[in-house]
Design a protein around this motif. Sequence first.
Motif, short mmCIF file in Angstrom:
data_model
loop_
_atom_site.label_atom_id
_atom_site.label_comp_id
_atom_site.label_asym_id
_atom_site.label_seq_id
_atom_site.Cartn_x
_atom_site.Cartn_y
_atom_site.Cartn_z
N LEU A 19 0.83 -1.20 0.00
CA LEU A 19 0.00 0.00 0.00
C LEU A 19 0.87 1.26 0.00
O LEU A 19 0.59 2.22 -0.72
N GLN A 20 1.92 1.25 0.80
CA GLN A 20 2.82 2.41 0.84
C GLN A 20 3.55 2.58 -0.48
O GLN A 20 3.74 3.71 -0.94
N ARG A 21 3.96 1.48 -1.12
CA ARG A 21 4.61 1.56 -2.42
C ARG A 21 3.68 2.20 -3.45
O ARG A 21 4.05 3.10 -4.18
N ARG A 22 2.42 1.74 -3.48
CA ARG A 22 1.45 2.31 -4.42
C ARG A 22 1.19 3.78 -4.15
O ARG A 22 1.08 4.59 -5.07
N LEU A 23 1.05 4.12 -2.88
CA LEU A 23 0.84 5.52 -2.52
C LEU A 23 2.03 6.37 -2.96
O LEU A 23 1.84 7.46 -3.51
N HIS A 24 3.22 5.87 -2.72
CA HIS A 24 4.42 6.62 -3.12
C HIS A 24 4.42 6.89 -4.61
O HIS A 24 4.62 8.03 -5.05
N TRP A 25 4.20 5.86 -5.42
CA TRP A 25 4.25 6.05 -6.87
C TRP A 25 3.10 6.89 -7.40
O TRP A 25 3.24 7.62 -8.36
N SER A 26 1.95 6.82 -6.77
CA SER A 26 0.81 7.60 -7.26
C SER A 26 0.86 9.06 -6.82
O SER A 26 0.16 9.90 -7.37
N THR A 27 1.69 9.38 -5.84
CA THR A 27 1.77 10.75 -5.36
C THR A 27 3.13 11.39 -5.56
O THR A 27 3.32 12.56 -5.22
N SER A 28 4.07 10.68 -6.13
CA SER A 28 5.45 11.17 -6.20
C SER A 28 5.61 12.43 -7.07
O SER A 28 6.58 13.18 -6.87
N ASN A 29 4.71 12.70 -7.98
CA ASN A 29 4.81 13.90 -8.82
C ASN A 29 3.99 15.08 -8.30
O ASN A 29 3.92 16.10 -8.97
N LEU A 30 3.39 14.92 -7.16
CA LEU A 30 2.59 16.00 -6.59
C LEU A 30 3.50 17.01 -5.88
O LEU A 30 4.60 16.67 -5.44
N PRO A 31 3.02 18.25 -5.74
CA PRO A 31 3.81 19.23 -4.97
C PRO A 31 4.04 18.71 -3.54
O PRO A 31 3.22 17.99 -2.98
N LYS A 32 5.17 19.10 -2.96
CA LYS A 32 5.58 18.60 -1.65
C LYS A 32 4.51 18.81 -0.58
O LYS A 32 4.24 17.92 0.22
N HIS A 33 3.89 19.99 -0.55
CA HIS A 33 2.89 20.26 0.49
C HIS A 33 1.67 19.36 0.35
O HIS A 33 1.07 18.94 1.33
N VAL A 34 1.29 19.01 -0.88
CA VAL A 34 0.16 18.09 -1.11
C VAL A 34 0.56 16.68 -0.68
O VAL A 34 -0.19 15.99 0.00
N PHE A 35 1.76 16.26 -1.08
CA PHE A 35 2.30 14.95 -0.72
C PHE A 35 2.31 14.79 0.81
O PHE A 35 1.91 13.75 1.35
N GLU A 36 2.75 15.81 1.51
CA GLU A 36 2.82 15.76 2.98
C GLU A 36 1.44 15.67 3.61
O GLU A 36 1.24 14.95 4.59
N ARG A 37 0.47 16.41 3.07
CA ARG A 37 -0.89 16.35 3.61
C ARG A 37 -1.50 14.97 3.40
O ARG A 37 -2.20 14.47 4.26
#
Length: 182
Positions: free
Chosen positions: A29-47
């Motif tokens: 689940l964490q791997r999928r989340l990482h790959w699906s959010t890796s191109n988002l802005p840092k503040h969005v990724f952190e939220r």
Amino acid sequence: SGAILFNKFMPSKEGKVVFISGEDDIAELQRRLHWSTSNLPKHVFERIGKNINFVDLADTFEAFTEKDRTGEVHMTNSVTNLISSIKERVSSEVDLIIVDPVSRFRGGEENLAVDTTRFVQALQMFTSQLNATVLCLHHVNKGAKSNGTGLNNARGSSALVDGVRLVMDLNLLSEDVVKKQY
């Protein structure tokens, strides 16, 4: 995350999400989340990281309903235990609960309306106790590929479609449909 989606949809706030997984472990689940959010802005990724909570039930048997000796299907203690755990770990301020997949959490006969209705009632406990939206991922039947999209594609009894508020059927579009519509 509370961020705009597709440059079109602006949510009113960020929200807490609980993902209850019956097939994939936390690492997946964490791997999928990482790959699906890796191109988002840092503040969005952190939220997103702050607001998503995984419940890994992949290696356990935690059905929300079960059939007793008389053939009646009842809600199990797993539902109330999960609700209590979510309240303790996350809070009672959960906005979305994702259950993946339906087949791992239901007892009884998938094709019987009464058994399916009991499962929908178990899902409603999450909604009523946590005031959250419940999103369930469910498999389609064998004919779905040739049937196109439609409510009859959900596997099992139509009581599932009747009992929930919204059913979305994701399906590959044929080349003809793509050319015609797009």
